[in-house]
Design an enzyme around this catalytic site. Structure first.
Site, short mmCIF file in Angstrom:
data_model
loop_
_atom_site.label_atom_id
_atom_site.label_comp_id
_atom_site.label_asym_id
_atom_site.label_seq_id
_atom_site.Cartn_x
_atom_site.Cartn_y
_atom_site.Cartn_z
N LYS A 41 0.86 -1.19 0.00
CA LYS A 41 0.00 0.00 0.00
C LYS A 41 0.89 1.23 0.00
CE LYS A 41 -1.97 2.01 3.57
NZ LYS A 41 -1.84 3.49 3.35
N ASP A 68 -3.11 4.50 -2.15
CA ASP A 68 -4.00 5.09 -1.15
C ASP A 68 -3.84 6.61 -1.15
OD1 ASP A 68 -5.61 5.54 1.08
OD2 ASP A 68 -4.06 4.94 2.50
N LYS A 70 -6.68 8.73 -1.72
CA LYS A 70 -7.93 9.30 -1.22
C LYS A 70 -8.39 10.53 -2.01
CE LYS A 70 -7.01 7.83 3.58
NZ LYS A 70 -5.63 7.29 3.42
N ASP A 73 -12.29 15.66 -4.82
CA ASP A 73 -12.24 16.94 -5.52
C ASP A 73 -13.48 17.04 -6.40
OD1 ASP A 73 -11.19 19.36 -6.80
OD2 ASP A 73 -9.21 18.65 -6.19
N THR A 132 -10.22 5.40 10.20
CA THR A 132 -10.22 4.60 11.43
C THR A 132 -9.76 5.40 12.64
OG1 THR A 132 -8.07 3.70 10.75
CG2 THR A 132 -10.02 2.35 10.34
N ARG A 224 2.50 0.07 10.96
CA ARG A 224 3.52 0.14 12.00
C ARG A 224 3.83 -1.17 12.71
NH1 ARG A 224 0.96 5.67 14.19
NH2 ARG A 224 -0.78 4.70 13.06
#
Length: 246
Positions: A41, A68, A70, A73, A132, A224
């Protein structure tokens, strides 16, 4: 299916979040995970720093890529962005459901334009519902949307499905509700995944990998707990173990 195939199938449902400031640091992790058939990703930080060439390099090495970025617009701008990332050969990218049905439909028009008359891959286009990191209090008091987080997530998922998108990004806590509202074939990609005992960081709505898959999700995004581990390969192998135990 033997155990090696089971593990390979599990790895293919894990998206490793390459949340790095430059390609060099990302490459160090990729080298450590070599041979594990996970997705990569690529988010805004790395894409803005490393650019399209980094995506091309990952594709040449056979990785599936979730870009990713996002997009959110005006519809025509999203259409152009969708066309550009489709030409890069990504396997999946996302837009914000909050942009509305028309904007999401234009994202698909950009995909169609990019693949028309070419051999370009048709990527899956999915919609972000709520991040999230968004808690109930943030949703209600800061974003200004009343009601439970799950209600907003499901409503956005239904809009994405109406627009023709293939799925959504949602927390694992909402997967069952999204599948009930939009069908089992509607793809769910779930960030907010933390192995048992891991630090939650800035996440609010989380599950462990086995819990997320048990809830019915199609893919989990893990950053992470893998990228910040002393031994990233061992970390992802432990995650694969946790979801393939019989």
């Amino acid at each position: 299916m033997d155990q090696a195939e089971v593990r390979e199938e599990a790895a293919a449902r894990i998206m490793v979040a390459l949340d790095y400031p430059d390609a060099g640091k990302a490459e160090m992790l990729i080298k450590q995970l070599e041979g594990i058939p996970c997705w990569m990703k690529v988010g805004m930080q790395l894409f803005y720093a490393a650019g399209p060439d980094f995506i091309t390099g990952l594709k040449q090495r056979g990785y599936r890529i979730f870009l990713d970025v996002k997009m959110h617009d005006i519809p025509n701008t999203v259409k152009g962005g969708s066309e550009s990332v489709t030409r890069l050969g990504v396997d999946m990218f996302n837009v914000h459901a909050a942009g509305g049905v028309h904007m999401m439909e234009y994202a698909l028009e950009g995909v169609d334009k990019a693949i028309s008359g070419s051999s370009a891959l048709r990527p899956q286009v999915i919609a972000v519902t709520q991040l999230t990191s968004t808690s109930q209090a943030v949703l209600n008091d800061e974003i200004g949307i009343s009601g439970p987080v799950e209600n907003t997530v499901v409503r956005y998922a239904q809009l994405a499905r109406r627009a023709g998108l293939q799925g959504v990004v949602a927390s694992p806590l909402e997967v069952a509700a999204v599948k009930a509202a939009c069908g089992k074939e509607f793809v769910t990609v779930t960030p907010g995944i933390r192995p048992a005992g891991a630090d939650l960081g800035d996440q609010s709505r989380v599950m462990t990998p086995p819990e997320a898959f048990a809830a019915g999700t199609d893919y989990v995004v893990i950053g992470r707990p893998i990228t910040g581990a002393a031994d990233p390969r061992e970390a992802i192998e432990r995650i694969i173990d946790s979801v393939t135990q019989r």
